[in-house]
Design a protein around this motif. Structure first.
Motif, PDB file in Angstrom:
ATOM      1  N   UNK A  55      44.951  25.168  31.796  1.00 28.92           N
ATOM      2  CA  UNK A  55      46.546  24.280  32.858  1.00 28.92           C
ATOM      3  C   UNK A  55      47.600  26.247  32.407  1.00 28.92           C
ATOM      4  N   UNK A  56      47.015  26.702  32.520  1.00 28.74           N
ATOM      5  CA  UNK A  56      48.304  28.169  32.386  1.00 28.74           C
ATOM      6  C   UNK A  56      48.475  28.648  33.297  1.00 28.74           C
ATOM      7  N   UNK A  57      49.374  28.927  34.392  1.00 28.71           N
ATOM      8  CA  UNK A  57      49.263  29.349  36.290  1.00 28.71           C
ATOM      9  C   UNK A  57      50.473  30.521  35.939  1.00 28.71           C
ATOM     10  N   UNK A  58      49.518  31.513  36.592  1.00 26.47           N
ATOM     11  CA  UNK A  58      50.302  32.929  36.239  1.00 26.47           C
ATOM     12  C   UNK A  58      50.956  32.841  38.401  1.00 26.47           C
ATOM     13  N   UNK A  59      52.240  33.338  38.241  1.00 22.92           N
ATOM     14  CA  UNK A  59      53.014  33.739  39.779  1.00 22.92           C
ATOM     15  C   UNK A  59      53.588  34.776  39.782  1.00 22.92           C
ATOM     16  N   UNK A 108      47.344  33.066  39.874  1.00 22.57           N
ATOM     17  CA  UNK A 108      46.291  32.768  39.445  1.00 22.57           C
ATOM     18  C   UNK A 108      46.623  32.160  38.066  1.00 22.57           C
ATOM     19  N   UNK A 109      45.427  31.193  37.738  1.00 21.67           N
ATOM     20  CA  UNK A 109      44.787  30.742  36.570  1.00 21.67           C
ATOM     21  C   UNK A 109      44.356  31.765  35.624  1.00 21.67           C
ATOM     22  N   UNK A 110      45.008  31.410  34.045  1.00 21.25           N
ATOM     23  CA  UNK A 110      45.056  31.565  33.227  1.00 21.25           C
ATOM     24  C   UNK A 110      42.908  31.635  33.073  1.00 21.25           C
TER      25      UNK A 110
END
Length: 127
Positions: free
Chosen positions: A21-25, A9-11
Motif C-alpha cells: 500500500x505504498x506508492x511513489x510518484x 511506481x508501487x513499492x
C-alpha cells in the motif's frame, strides 16, 4: 488541478510483486510517497531539497529486478528516507538525479554542504 507524473511506481514485496500500500510518484519538481490503506498519508519532498542519492540491492532484489534508492534530504519533515523495492531502480535514480540538479539550478541552490537545522533553501514564495 491535474498533476502530470513523470514516473509512478508501487513499492513491491520481496518477490517483486506490487502487493503493498505504498506508492511513489515523481513530477518535474516534487517526489510523492503515499502509504496506508485505512489511513492514507501522503508525504512530498521538493527535489531541490534532495542532497544525495544512492542505490542498494540485496541478492534477492537483484534476482527479482528490484532495488532501493536511499535519499538524503534537507527537508525538515522527510529527512533521510528510502524508495523501497522498485523496478528499474538504476534508471529511476538517474532520472531523479537529473531532475534534482535541474531544480537546484532553477532555485539557484548551491552545492555547498548544508549544516544545521536552519539551512535555508529558499521557499517557493520567493519567486
Amino acid at each position: 488541478m491535474e498533476t502530470n507524473f513523470i514516473w509512478k511506481e508501487r513499492k513491491r514485496n520481496a518477490l517483486g510483486l506490487p502487493w503493498t500500500f505504498t506508492k511513489y510518484a515523481l513530477t518535474d519538481d516534487r517526489l510523492f510517497i503515499t502509504s496506508g490503506l485505512l489511513k492514507t498519508v501522503e508525504d512530498e519532498v521538493r527535489l531541490y531539497r534532495i542532497m544525495d542519492l544512492s542505490l542498494s540491492q540485496t541478492l534477492s532484489q537483484k534476482i527479482f529486478g528490484i532495488g532501493t534508492i536511499l535519499v538524503s534530504s534537507a527537508d525538515k519533515s522527510m529527512r533521510d528516507f528510502e524508495i523501497k523495492n522498485i523496478k528499474k531502480p538504476r534508471d529511476v535514480k538517474e532520472q531523479l538525479s537529473k531532475l534534482v540538479e535541474e531544480n537546484r539550478d532553477k532555485k539557484r541552490v548551491t552545492n555547498r554542504e548544508f549544516m544545521g537545522e536552519d539551512a535555508d533553501f529558499g521557499d517557493d514564495d520567493d519567486r
